[in-house]
Design a protein around this motif. Structure first.
Motif: not given
Length: 204
Positions: A17-20, A27-29, A66-74, A82-85
């Motif tokens: 889903a993050a790839a999509g 953006t993750p933020n 759950g999606l912001d982390g995978p997108l951030a890693r991409r 991570g702090f914001l999350d």
């Protein structure tokens, strides 16, 4: 308690889903911010007794989380994200407890005890993570809990998966929300004690 299993089951779907979603305007933020808005809206709906809407908004908020982390890693994760999350998580968790307390009425005591348990629990694992990182140690009971996260993570009886389930249960069964809150406060309290004791022993 169930986070390892939940992460194993959901990592693949969330990464796809993050790839999509991996587009210039997403953006993750921004996903983190969307999760906050949805979570606060859910808390507001709970406070007014709109339980179905509260449950849907709560779950959508957790999906965004759950999606912001995978997108951030991409994109190449950074500490600021991570702090914001984690800050957003605590804001949404606390606001939703308050919203449910207002919505169900009656004594607020069990929900206040839940917030106290959250406070101690969060303090324990955040302090552990900070001190362990500063000491150059990756001290965890199960590395699968910390993999892909910004923090060293101590597991326990109650983790993110259980929190999502209990907050949803409040919306589905508001008539027993006080009883659920007492049980939940006890379970989170047990986790807090476990994290304090385990963290102290591992950092000695």
């Amino acid at each position: 308690m169930l986070d390892v299993q939940a992460r194993a089951a959901l990592t693949g779907p969330l990464e796809r889903a993050a790839a999509g979603l991996d587009r210039p305007g997403v953006t993750p933020n921004r996903l983190t911010a969307a999760g906050v808005v949805l979570g606060l809206a859910g808390a507001g709906c709970a406070a007014t007794g709109w339980w179905a809407a509260a449950a849907v908004l709560w779950l959508l908020s957790r999906l965004a989380d759950g999606l912001d982390g995978p997108l951030a890693r991409r994109r190449g994760a950074d500490g600021a994200g991570g702090f914001l999350d984690i800050t957003a998580d605590f804001l949404v968790y606390g606001a939703f407890v308050v919203g449910v307390a207002v919505g169900v009425g009656g004594s607020a005591l069990p929900f206040l005890v839940v917030l106290l348990a959250y406070y101690v629990n969060g303090t324990a694992f955040l302090a552990f993570s900070s001190i362990a990182e500063r000491a150059g140690r990756r001290e965890v009971e199960d590395d699968r809990l910390s993999r892909g996260r910004s923090l060293n993570f101590l597991g326990g009886l109650t983790e993110g998966t259980e929190t999502i389930a209990v907050h949803t249960l409040w919306c589905l069964l508001p008539g027993i929300a006080h009883t659920v809150a007492w049980v939940w406060a006890g379970a989170v309290g047990v986790t807090a004690v476990h994290r304090v004791v385990t963290g102290y022993r591992r950092l000695r």
